[in-house]
Design a protein around this motif. Sequence first.
Motif, mmCIF file in Angstrom:
data_model
loop_
_atom_site.group_PDB
_atom_site.id
_atom_site.type_symbol
_atom_site.label_atom_id
_atom_site.label_comp_id
_atom_site.label_asym_id
_atom_site.label_seq_id
_atom_site.Cartn_x
_atom_site.Cartn_y
_atom_site.Cartn_z
ATOM 1 N N SER A 136 0.820 -1.208 0.000
ATOM 2 C CA SER A 136 0.000 0.000 0.000
ATOM 3 C C SER A 136 0.854 1.259 0.000
ATOM 4 O O SER A 136 1.903 1.316 0.643
ATOM 5 C CB SER A 136 -0.892 -0.003 1.231
ATOM 6 O OG SER A 136 -1.650 -1.173 1.259
ATOM 7 N N VAL A 172 -1.084 4.861 -0.987
ATOM 8 C CA VAL A 172 -2.242 5.655 -0.596
ATOM 9 C C VAL A 172 -3.428 4.711 -0.403
ATOM 10 O O VAL A 172 -3.723 3.890 -1.265
ATOM 11 C CB VAL A 172 -2.566 6.727 -1.667
ATOM 12 C CG1 VAL A 172 -3.836 7.476 -1.294
ATOM 13 C CG2 VAL A 172 -1.398 7.685 -1.811
ATOM 14 N N THR A 176 -7.530 4.320 0.855
ATOM 15 C CA THR A 176 -8.811 4.976 1.128
ATOM 16 C C THR A 176 -9.580 4.146 2.150
ATOM 17 O O THR A 176 -9.572 2.910 2.093
ATOM 18 C CB THR A 176 -9.643 5.089 -0.173
ATOM 19 O OG1 THR A 176 -8.858 5.797 -1.141
ATOM 20 C CG2 THR A 176 -10.936 5.836 0.063
ATOM 21 N N SER A 177 -10.223 4.823 3.066
ATOM 22 C CA SER A 177 -10.958 4.115 4.120
ATOM 23 C C SER A 177 -12.189 3.410 3.551
ATOM 24 O O SER A 177 -12.632 3.699 2.436
ATOM 25 C CB SER A 177 -11.350 5.090 5.233
ATOM 26 O OG SER A 177 -12.196 6.094 4.700
ATOM 27 N N THR A 178 -12.726 2.515 4.340
ATOM 28 C CA THR A 178 -13.795 1.621 3.878
ATOM 29 C C THR A 178 -14.990 2.401 3.309
ATOM 30 O O THR A 178 -15.512 2.079 2.242
ATOM 31 C CB THR A 178 -14.253 0.724 5.046
ATOM 32 O OG1 THR A 178 -13.116 0.102 5.606
ATOM 33 C CG2 THR A 178 -15.230 -0.330 4.570
ATOM 34 N N GLY A 232 -14.894 5.533 2.490
ATOM 35 C CA GLY A 232 -14.404 6.609 1.641
ATOM 36 C C GLY A 232 -14.319 7.964 2.326
ATOM 37 O O GLY A 232 -14.169 8.995 1.659
ATOM 38 N N GLU A 247 -8.565 9.459 3.570
ATOM 39 C CA GLU A 247 -7.516 8.946 2.698
ATOM 40 C C GLU A 247 -6.204 9.079 3.465
ATOM 41 O O GLU A 247 -5.970 10.081 4.136
ATOM 42 C CB GLU A 247 -7.465 9.763 1.408
ATOM 43 C CG GLU A 247 -6.760 9.079 0.275
ATOM 44 C CD GLU A 247 -6.933 9.854 -1.034
ATOM 45 O OE1 GLU A 247 -6.272 10.896 -1.165
ATOM 46 O OE2 GLU A 247 -7.716 9.407 -1.890
ATOM 47 N N GLU A 266 -1.840 8.439 3.379
ATOM 48 C CA GLU A 266 -0.599 8.060 2.711
ATOM 49 C C GLU A 266 0.200 7.276 3.738
ATOM 50 O O GLU A 266 0.594 7.815 4.772
ATOM 51 C CB GLU A 266 0.157 9.314 2.280
ATOM 52 C CG GLU A 266 1.273 9.030 1.307
ATOM 53 C CD GLU A 266 1.966 10.326 0.875
ATOM 54 O OE1 GLU A 266 1.278 11.352 0.707
ATOM 55 O OE2 GLU A 266 3.190 10.287 0.737
ATOM 56 N N THR A 310 -9.173 14.195 4.936
ATOM 57 C CA THR A 310 -10.554 13.832 4.594
ATOM 58 C C THR A 310 -10.664 13.707 3.080
ATOM 59 O O THR A 310 -9.740 14.069 2.347
ATOM 60 C CB THR A 310 -11.536 14.916 5.092
ATOM 61 O OG1 THR A 310 -11.279 16.118 4.368
ATOM 62 C CG2 THR A 310 -11.373 15.146 6.585
ATOM 63 N N ARG A 311 -11.827 13.245 2.635
ATOM 64 C CA ARG A 311 -11.982 13.079 1.181
ATOM 65 C C ARG A 311 -12.005 14.425 0.454
ATOM 66 O O ARG A 311 -11.862 14.496 -0.759
ATOM 67 C CB ARG A 311 -13.235 12.272 0.876
ATOM 68 C CG ARG A 311 -14.526 12.936 1.287
ATOM 69 C CD ARG A 311 -15.697 12.064 0.940
ATOM 70 N NE ARG A 311 -16.882 12.424 1.684
ATOM 71 C CZ ARG A 311 -17.981 11.706 1.714
ATOM 72 N NH1 ARG A 311 -18.041 10.567 1.070
ATOM 73 N NH2 ARG A 311 -19.024 12.100 2.404
ATOM 74 N N ASP A 353 -14.557 5.901 10.578
ATOM 75 C CA ASP A 353 -14.327 4.994 9.454
ATOM 76 C C ASP A 353 -13.108 4.113 9.788
ATOM 77 O O ASP A 353 -12.434 4.321 10.795
ATOM 78 C CB ASP A 353 -14.081 5.797 8.163
ATOM 79 C CG ASP A 353 -14.477 4.999 6.905
ATOM 80 O OD1 ASP A 353 -14.732 3.782 7.037
ATOM 81 O OD2 ASP A 353 -14.511 5.589 5.825
ATOM 82 N N LEU A 393 -9.679 1.861 7.964
ATOM 83 C CA LEU A 393 -8.893 1.569 6.758
ATOM 84 C C LEU A 393 -7.915 0.433 7.044
ATOM 85 O O LEU A 393 -7.584 0.150 8.198
ATOM 86 C CB LEU A 393 -8.181 2.811 6.210
ATOM 87 C CG LEU A 393 -7.192 3.581 7.050
ATOM 88 C CD1 LEU A 393 -5.821 2.951 6.973
ATOM 89 C CD2 LEU A 393 -7.122 5.022 6.537
#
Lengths: 132, 339
Positions: free
Chosen positions: A25, A27, A29-31, A33, A36, A38, A59-60, A123, A125
């Motif tokens: 991995s 980047v 993204t959380s489950t 969304g 995010e 890095e 955040t997104r 959330d 990830l």
Amino acid sequence: MRASALFIFALLCSACGVDDPASDSGVVTSTAGLFEAEAQFDPDPPAVGKNSLSLRLQTRDGVLVEEAEISAEPWMPAHSHGVAVRPIVRAEGDGVFLVDEVRFTMPGTWEVRIDIEATNMRDSLVVSADVQ
Amino acid sequence: MCNERVGGTARAQLGRLYRSRRRHGRSEGTAILAAAVVGLCGTALSRSARAQACCTATGNSDVGVVQPGVQAALAVQASWEHAAFSYAADGRQRALRNASADDWVLSFGGGVRLFEPLALHAAAPMRLQRRRLGDETAQNALRPGDSLVGARYLVLHDPLPAHGAARFSQLEIASFAKLPTGRDATESETSSGVDATGDGVLQLGLGVDAAVRLPRVHWLDAGVGFALRLPKEVSGRKLDPGDEITLRAGYAWVPDVFLALGGGVSYRGTLATKEEGTDIPASETRRIRATVFARHTLRHPIWHLMTSLSSDLPMDGFGKNVPYAGSTLSISVQRSWVK
């Protein structure tokens, strides 16, 4: 007898294929969304024993997350177990969170499962790790 | 049959055995005992096949299995496994650079034949494990491993020697329950996981073992098995470890009832692990091992000594999702009772 031997040999050979390698991995993204991250392991690639994982979280909408409740759990999905030592998470500033004491007890494919609660959002990830 | 390696007492015992079986033909005693020899060799392969895939390098064993022609048996086995590499999820073999893992296992087993076709057996291991991760100090743990109880039903047992053609000599149905008496990795209390000595799930297995006697001194031995691995719950999550398939095939050179040399290969594979009912991608495991063994009868027909060396093969594709792979050296002593 010869046919039986050939059958067994063929069965064993058919089980010897090499599958596609697992991806690591960068980047993630959380489950749901909502976030995010890095992700960067130290050492990289991660090794058996003690590791740390740096997460630059946003955040997104691209807003860096400065304050968050984060918990992490190393998990080996193929063998259905984690580890005895829980990682320690601390904020480093500029949206960076350091997940320390990530201990992998054996080589193989691991996940670091992370729960995040920040800015009234919750959330999770998963960061994959091919541990050597 | 009674060559120079046999002492006078052993000669007398063998003579009594032959006389007691005269009504079945003079060769039957020899054939039955030779079948027992081959059966014991098969357990070396079976042990290799059942080697655990995950946290413990060596697996439970079939120590103490009662072979055809034997009424009861007690056995002890000592084994050492040294891990040298691992198999990744993609099947690639990688040298073990950042860790070391060694297991020493002392297993006790025994069994009894209830009536002619049916025998029961049980085995319990005690494990001393050592793990060193990275540049940290090595950790050790001494704990029981997973125990095993089993039953074997002899469907076919043809003790006659093969004259000029191969004879299907033995067919046995084997069932077992592997009990989670060892510590599951999810219950580990150490940073290295050294105290994980078991699979953490109940396993129920069924299989078939067969032996074919070739002319003169050659035997072939094969087996197939399937084991259900029952689900467990960890931190509120339902985890369903993949069911297990084992295959093995071997050859034994048995010049007499006092010596057997052989080798074979074993395959152990598990289906995908499920979490909350969903398959986890690339979570299947497989392990293919090669085994050579030697069996020597110390005092006929009572004491038997068997050594075996099993090894994973350090090549891509011969394993998958095996964290610790390497070689296992075992030595076992068995006391048998015959009628």
